[in-house]
Design an enzyme around this catalytic site. Sequence first.
Site, PDB file in Angstrom:
ATOM      1  N   ASP A  35      95.986   1.148 -49.830  1.00  0.00           N
ATOM      2  CA  ASP A  35      96.400   1.647 -51.144  1.00  0.00           C
ATOM      3  C   ASP A  35      96.196   3.164 -51.213  1.00  0.00           C
ATOM      4  O   ASP A  35      97.051   3.902 -51.697  1.00  0.00           O
ATOM      5  CB  ASP A  35      95.582   0.933 -52.232  1.00  0.00           C
ATOM      6  CG  ASP A  35      96.200   1.057 -53.617  1.00  0.00           C
ATOM      7  OD1 ASP A  35      97.422   1.303 -53.727  1.00  0.00           O
ATOM      8  OD2 ASP A  35      95.450   0.887 -54.607  1.00  0.00           O
ATOM      9  N   HIS A  37     106.530  -1.335 -52.294  1.00  0.00           N
ATOM     10  CA  HIS A  37     105.566  -2.435 -52.450  1.00  0.00           C
ATOM     11  C   HIS A  37     106.070  -3.441 -53.477  1.00  0.00           C
ATOM     12  O   HIS A  37     106.052  -4.654 -53.257  1.00  0.00           O
ATOM     13  CB  HIS A  37     104.201  -1.893 -52.877  1.00  0.00           C
ATOM     14  CG  HIS A  37     103.339  -2.945 -53.502  1.00  0.00           C
ATOM     15  ND1 HIS A  37     103.430  -3.265 -54.849  1.00  0.00           N
ATOM     16  CD2 HIS A  37     102.431  -3.793 -52.975  1.00  0.00           C
ATOM     17  CE1 HIS A  37     102.605  -4.260 -55.105  1.00  0.00           C
ATOM     18  NE2 HIS A  37     101.978  -4.587 -54.000  1.00  0.00           N
TER      19      HIS A  37
HETATM   20 ZN   LIG Z   1      98.234   0.885 -55.653  1.00  0.00          ZN
END
Ligand SMILES: [Zn+2]
Length: 377
Positions: free
Chosen positions: A182, A268
């Site tokens: 992330d 994503h």
């Molecule tokens: Zn994220």
Amino acid sequence: MSRSDSESGRTTAIIMPMQYRQGPGVIRELPEAVARFGERAQALVVATSGGLERLGEPLLADWRAKGMRARFAEFGGECSEAEIGRLRTEAESCRASVIVGIGGGKLLDAAKSAAYRLELPVIIAPTIASSDAPCSALSVIYDEQGRVAKLETHPHNPDVVLVDTEVILQAPLRYLAAGMGDALATAPEALACLRGGGRTILGAYPTRLGTAAAELCGRILEADGVQAYADAGRGERTEAFERVVEANTLLSGIGFESGGLAAAHSLHDGLTELPECHHLLHGEKVGFCTAVQATLLGEPDETARFLTFCRQIGLPATLAEAGLRQTGAELRGKLLVAAERALAPEETIHQIGRTFTAAEIADAFEETDRIARRLFA
Ligand SMILES: [Zn+2]
């Protein structure tokens, strides 16, 4: 109008937690943190029963000895409207003056939303470093089927964030790696947003401090990421590990919220449309999508660098590792579904200041996969 004139007319903004404390044992400071909201402050502590068990009875006894007034609420497992409503009722029935969330991303998001709706302060104590959720003023709310229903933005960030690195060290290594996945996106997304003249999720332009937080996050991962992964694997809480926990939690949090998001998080979101990828954690998809963003922007050296990093810390680094084992037209069809979602009007990919087609995005996924298979052949 000159460039500087147009820039000076823009509003920039940054937000962050009121207080962030990180180190071994800081979870023991919870009673003092609660007491800051009143001498007789009552806390609703949201946790899982397993989470409280891992923290241990001696800690709970220590909290009681320090006079912390708390009711414990067991988290139901999903950050949904029903769960937020239930926590809200629990908080009201014990006249809570502060809500405390101890756990992972969904639990923390539910605690933030319950506190926001009751206009109560919130203390966040993450037990894993798997994403940048602990510091943000955002909650991701899911429906009863586990699909993303909406993003809720809160008027301010958590009041206190307590990051106990002894607790985080005990969590499975997969979470630390996902947090780095992330955080890997934070610098390249903030820079793509800045260069494209895009805005952050605050609706303003990035502050220099927001961009700097994102860049520092990237530098720490590059210098310490692989080392921290190895150290945590041996159960050693080293300086590299401490720096990476700060990068995953604080710097990535400020960096994405006030530095800006771009393509990686939209890609994503595209992958969340595909059931083949549902077993992956948020950061496990974001890491690979950071490499795809670099391909999309025509930066193959960066693609290779990000893929190598993902591979070194056990994150998916090919489409097959991300769950997409199809080939040919079948794979292409899947990637086009993801691409369409990545291009939805609300997606942050539009902050890059360029338009992309679904075909270009599918191409970038395929090209990134080719680069990966050449690298790891
Ligand atoms: Zn994220």
